[in-house]
Design an enzyme around this catalytic site. Structure first.
Site, PDB file in Angstrom:
ATOM      1  CE  LYS A 233       1.800   2.481  -1.174  1.00 18.30           C
ATOM      2  NZ  LYS A 233       0.724   2.415  -2.183  1.00 18.30           N
ATOM      3  NE  ARG A 234       1.594   3.265   4.278  1.00 24.31           N
ATOM      4  CZ  ARG A 234       1.193   2.130   3.735  1.00 24.31           C
ATOM      5  NH1 ARG A 234       2.061   1.153   3.536  1.00 24.31           N
ATOM      6  NH2 ARG A 234      -0.076   1.946   3.392  1.00 24.31           N
TER       7      ARG A 234
END
Length: 455
Positions: A233-234
């Site tokens: 998700k980063r």
């Protein structure tokens, strides 16, 4: 009856990997006439936010998983089962299958001489009545997890530490709460991501210790990005909500996610849910990593958009049309636009020129088109727009004639006209666009472009 569960934790966004896991569970339950149990794991107070829980329910509903189907049960909340969790810990302690431990991490490291070694069993036979509760793992043999996807996976017992099942205040840890909830809800199959496979080894011990037969295990392959790294998700676009907001159709997303690790056989990939369900088998899911190819997803979505009935396409575009834009005008070009967009949000840039007083010029398009004979082309076409019939065929012929005067083929001649009319070098067919825009507004656009060039 097959009973599967999907047990997400609220995190503020719904990961595409979670969506894939949910769909595999949903397909298994629906295809077998079983039950799909939605259980929200809400015991982490830092994540227990109502809007995050609603986000999970909304995301699942978008991909077709909701109470409209009798297969669906829930949502249930893990926090509601805390009394059963505490009872299970008490049973394990009473049966001698767990024991209290008051060791700190620092004390364990001091004894083992390493921060990487697990717990050393120091409190096994101390007879403590307080402290965290640890499960007593066997000293010999192996734990066998027979997985429908991964096959037979063995975990040597001498590599397993006595793991904590409850904190010193009595609150249960995930590994125990998860097992107790599954037993309570009569779950028969656990289908989840590969990262949970080590937990399956511990739960293989816990289920019999709590008097239950372990479920059928199926751990789905890791989803990776273009660099073949696990989706993050980063770093990657992983939120299902972001795809929905961009204008991906739920049907296309479902179709694509189902193919991440599984296939219906043959060369066919575009397939509705109703046809995939009877074909889906966990045994056919591959164990190797699955590549999330956003370009392929985009192509899938374009196929689904083009397959929509025109009236449905118009309705789907509504969220991306400004309130003041005339819907009758949009309907005139909707069929042309439907073949040219891959996600619904692209409709705005394709049709905004019809509703604005002046087009929004893309500077790169302007610089590319407005050079060489641009002034002559615009001037010549402006003159012909005074009298030409406003049909696409006649409008095209008129521009071809202007192009011939300056030794240009139609493709070169229409570039400055397209930018003057729409503001961009790509978009809807030019002559149909001029027809809908109308004679006077089209002439105004050409005049404005000429004034900009001369200025």
């Amino acid at each position: 009856m097959i009973r599967v569960r999907f047990a997400p934790s609220p995190t503020g966004m719904f990961h595409v990997g979670s969506a894939r896991a949910a769909l595999f569970n949903w397909a298994l339950a629906e295809g077998s006439g079983g039950r799909f149990i939605l259980r929200i794991e809400d015991t982490d107070a830092t994540r227990n936010r109502p809007e995050w829980t609603e986000g999970i329910i909304s995301a699942l509903s978008w991909i077709g998983i909701n109470g409209d189907n009798p297969v669906f049960e829930g949502p249930y909340f893990q926090s509601a089962y805390e009394p059963q969790h505490r009872e299970a810990v008490a049973k394990l302690l009473a049966d001698g299958k767990a024991y209290h431990c008051d060791c700190t991490r620092e004390q364990v490291q001091a004894r083992t001489g390493s921060e990487h070694k697990g717990y050393d069993g120091f409190c096994r036979d101390r007879g403590l009545t307080e402290g965290a509760a640890r499960f007593r793992t066997p000293d010999e043999g192996v734990i066998v997890v027979d997985d429908l996807i991964k096959g037979r996976v063995e975990f040597p017992n001498d590599a397993q530490e006595d793991f904590v099942v409850a904190r010193s205040d009595g609150s249960p840890l995930y590994v125990l709460a998860n097992a107790v909830d599954d037993i309570t809800q009569r779950v028969t199959h656990v289908v989840r991501g590969e990262e949970h496979l080590p937990n399956a080894a511990r739960q293989e011990l816990l289920w019999p210790a709590l008097g239950a037969q372990p479920p059928v295990w199926a751990h789905t392959p890791v989803i990776v990005n273009e660099q073949r790294k696990k989706l993050s998700k980063r770093r990657d676009k992983v939120a299902l909500e972001s795809y929905r907001e961009e204008g991906y159709l739920a049907e296309a997303m479902v179709n694509y996610l189902m193919l991440l690790g599984w296939g219906p056989g043959g060369d066919r990939e575009i397939m509705p849910w109703s046809e995939m369900v009877p074909l889906f088998r966990l045994e056919d899911v591959i164990s190797s990593n699955a590549f999330f190819d956003e370009k392929k997803l985009r192509a899938f979505n374009g196929e689904y958009i083009r397959a929509l009935p025109l009236s449905s396409f118009i309705a789907h575009c509504e969220p991306w049309l400004e309130p003041g834009w005339d819907r009758e005008t949009f309907a005139k070009v909707a069929e042309l636009a439907q073949t040219r967009i891959a996600v619904l949000s692209e409709i705005t840039a394709n049709v905004d020129f019809l509703f604005l007083d002046e087009p929004v010029f893309d500077q790169a398009s302007w610089d590319k088109a407005m050079k060489n004979s641009a002034v002559e082309i615009l001037t010549g076409y402006l003159a012909r727009l005074e009298t030409v019939d406003m049909s696409p065929e006649s409008l095209k012929t008129a521009l071809e004639e202007v192009g011939i005067e300056y030794g240009l083929k139609l493709g070169k001649a229409q570039a400055p006209v397209r930018v003057a009319i729409t503001g961009r070098t790509v978009g809807l067919p030019l002559f149909e666009s001029i027809e809908v825009l109308g004679r006077e507004r089209s002439k105004d656009r050409l005049r404005a472009a000429l004034a900009k060039l001369e200025g």
